[in-house]
Design a protein around this motif. Structure first.
Motif: not given
Length: 559
Positions: A51, A86-87, A114-115, A118-119, A198, A210
């Motif tokens: 991230g 953003k996603p 993202f999950s 957050r990245i 992804e 995550t």
């Protein structure tokens, strides 16, 4: 979703899965690209960053390209505040002054994963595009003095915003290329690559959670750092200097200091930036990382943690730290020369590690013009194969890419003839003498491209064209890289660098890449090896008599 787990087996499964994901990204991009330099030559690289933008795993392809990806993602994060990402966003960058690192032909795509809001990772790839505009077809000019002459600049911008295509960026890319159809296909292949990465990462997150996924990345970085520091302790400590003359007479210099906890490369005392043969600061770091990896632990993961003990010092405004708006079309020749410089600096202090010199040039060759069958513009962009240096106990490899260029291939003659307006008259090993030794250097290649239409062009950028690959321990030097243009009824033209050289029907572009340097006294080469060289055409009888005199009585075979 499973409960959070931090056991070593689970972390190891995730780490290995990320390597497989990066390889799948590579395969998807290769199989869907339009240009032969991507799907045949494999002039691309794929990877996954954490991230924060540290490289976590890499796919196949060019090592120097994989080394770009973390630096590109960090450039994106420096330009775009994290709260604005953003996603569904996807970023593009080819500008060396905005995270692009290399030159404008190399487009980087990066997608944040993202999950839980957050990245947690980035998927990224880089590939060479045949034409991105600029002053000449192919976008690489040895006459360029400014990046504005080299093509369209994409400075770490959003290609997709929350999943919606930024059509203006697509339009700018298409309209600036002489090969918009190829560019469109290569661009969407890259988009497919990061998207499949992804998808696979989110499948891992769904299975393991995550927190566990992020813990696996942190653990992998720590493993890389531990391995690097353990290897660093085994190296001879001290301060080492080396200087090497280049084809144009410039002197490149390096100082390497090896400490217990740090590996320092100082490049401040070097020539000012000039023409199109410059490297970005980040590109120089990649050369340093490759050399550091080669002399420490080649089997350890090459992630962000591994390179923490490495420090590179440069001076802005030099060839190793170009300042805007300097040109970078032939950045690769600067970086490959630096890679050689670093290894040669360390060779006397690490006996047996570094072989004799190799052809060590990308040998970038660009040919194009109107296709004789349908009149549409074509451009072939080809790096070239060459000979590697010998080392104690074995001859050098023949006709492969330099270690800097990595796991790539030449474009097959059948594909070149089918896709481009050329006939491949010959593709053979370089017959020139040079590189003899107890173990001989590998052979370069000799390729003849015959042009099939008028108003074609040639642009080339070859180094090691005057100063050949070096021999070691009494082995003879290898031979240089060069290009000749053979025109019916006219004198031969000789080139190492040249831009937009005119070509017409039946002109032949003769490409010759170097034979690697030899290792050891040629008089000690075995009888069987000499006879094998004669049989396979690696050696002429006249050269054998000149170098070896009477055939050595030493028996045995060469590796």
């Amino acid at each position: 979703m499973s409960d959070t787990t931090y056991d070593p087996v689970t972390l190891d499964i995730i780490q290995n899965a990320l390597e497989a994901v990066a390889d799948e990204m590579f395969a998807a991009q290769r199989k869907t690209s339009m240009s032969a330099i991507i799907y045949e030559v494999l002039d691309l690289g794929t990877g996954i960053c954490d991230g924060k933008g540290e490289i976590a795993s890499s796919g196949a392809g060019i090592p120097a390209f994989v080394g770009v990806l973390d630096k590109a993602v960090k450039g994106i994060l420096a330009k775009h505040p994290i709260e604005t990402i953003k996603p569904g966003d996807m970023f593009a960058s080819n500008d060396p002054y905005w995270g692009g690192v290399t030159h404008l032909n190399d487009m980087i795509l990066a997608l944040p994963v993202f999950s839980e809001g957050r990245i947690i990772a980035w998927t990224a790839n880089i590939a060479h595009w045949n034409d991105v505009g600029g002053m000449v077809p192919g976008s690489m000019s040895s006459d360029a003095t400014s990046i504005f002459q080299e093509g369209v600049r994409i400075p770490a911008v959003k290609l997709f915003d929350a999943g919606v295509a930024n059509q203006a960026v697509f339009d700018i890319l298409y309209i600036n290329s002489r090969l918009p159809d190829y560019l469109r296909g290569d661009l969407w292949a890259g988009i497919a690559g990061v998207r499949i990465g992804e998808r696979r990462i989110l499948e891992l997150v769904e299975k393991y959670g995550t927190d566990t996924f992020e813990a696996a990345l942190d653990d992998f970085m720590e493993l890389g750092e531990r391995r690097a520091r353990a290897a660093l302790k085994t190296l001879p400590k001290g301060v080492y200097h080396f200087a090497e003359e280049q084809d144009d007479g410039a002197i490149y210099k390096v100082t390497i200091e090896i400490k217990d906890d740090e590996f320092v490369i100082d490049l401040r005392d070097n020539p000012k930036q000039s023409g199109s043969k410059n490297s970005s600061r980040e590109g120089v770091e990649i050369s340093a990382q490759l050399a550091f990896k080669a002399v420490t632990d080649t089997q350890a993961p090459g992630n962000g943690g591994f390179f923490r003990p490495l420090r590179v010092i440069t001076k802005p405004g030099t060839i190793f730290h170009v300042e805007e708006p300097g040109a970078l079309g032939y950045y690769s020749e600067v970086e490959i020369r630096l890679f050689d410089l670093l290894l040669r600096c360390l060779a006397p202090h690490l006996p047996g590690l570094v072989p004799a010199g190799n052809f060590a040039s990308i040998c970038g060759t660009v040919v194009g013009g109107p296709h004789p069958d349908h009149g549409r513009h074509y451009t072939i962009v080809e790096p070239q194969l060459g000979g590697w240096g010998a080392q104690q106990g074995r001859d050098g490899n023949s006709a492969i890419f330099s270690g800097f260029h990595g796991d790539t291939f030449n474009c097959p003659a059948e594909v070149a003839e089918a896709r481009y307006g050329l006939t491949v008259d010959q593709m053979a090993l370089n017959p020139e003498s040079g590189g003899e030794g107890e173990w001989r250097g590998g052979k370069g290649i000799e390729v003849h491209y015959r042009v099939r239409a008028d108003n074609n062009f040639l642009s080339v950028g070859y180094t090691r064209s005057r100063i050949p690959p070096w021999g070691v321990a009494g082995g003879l030097d290898g031979t240089p890289n060069y290009v000749e243009v053979l025109r019916p009824g006219k004198a031969t033209e000789h080139y190492s660098f040249g831009t937009d050289i005119p070509l017409n029907t039946d002109d032949v572009v003769r490409i010759v890449t170097g034979n690697g340097g030899g290792f050891g006294d040629p008089k000690q080469r075995s009888r069987a090896a000499i006879e094998n060289d004669l049989k396979n055409g690696y050696l002429t009888a006249e050269r054998a008599a000149e170098i070896y005199g009477h055939v050595s009585g030493k028996e045995g075979t060469s590796a």
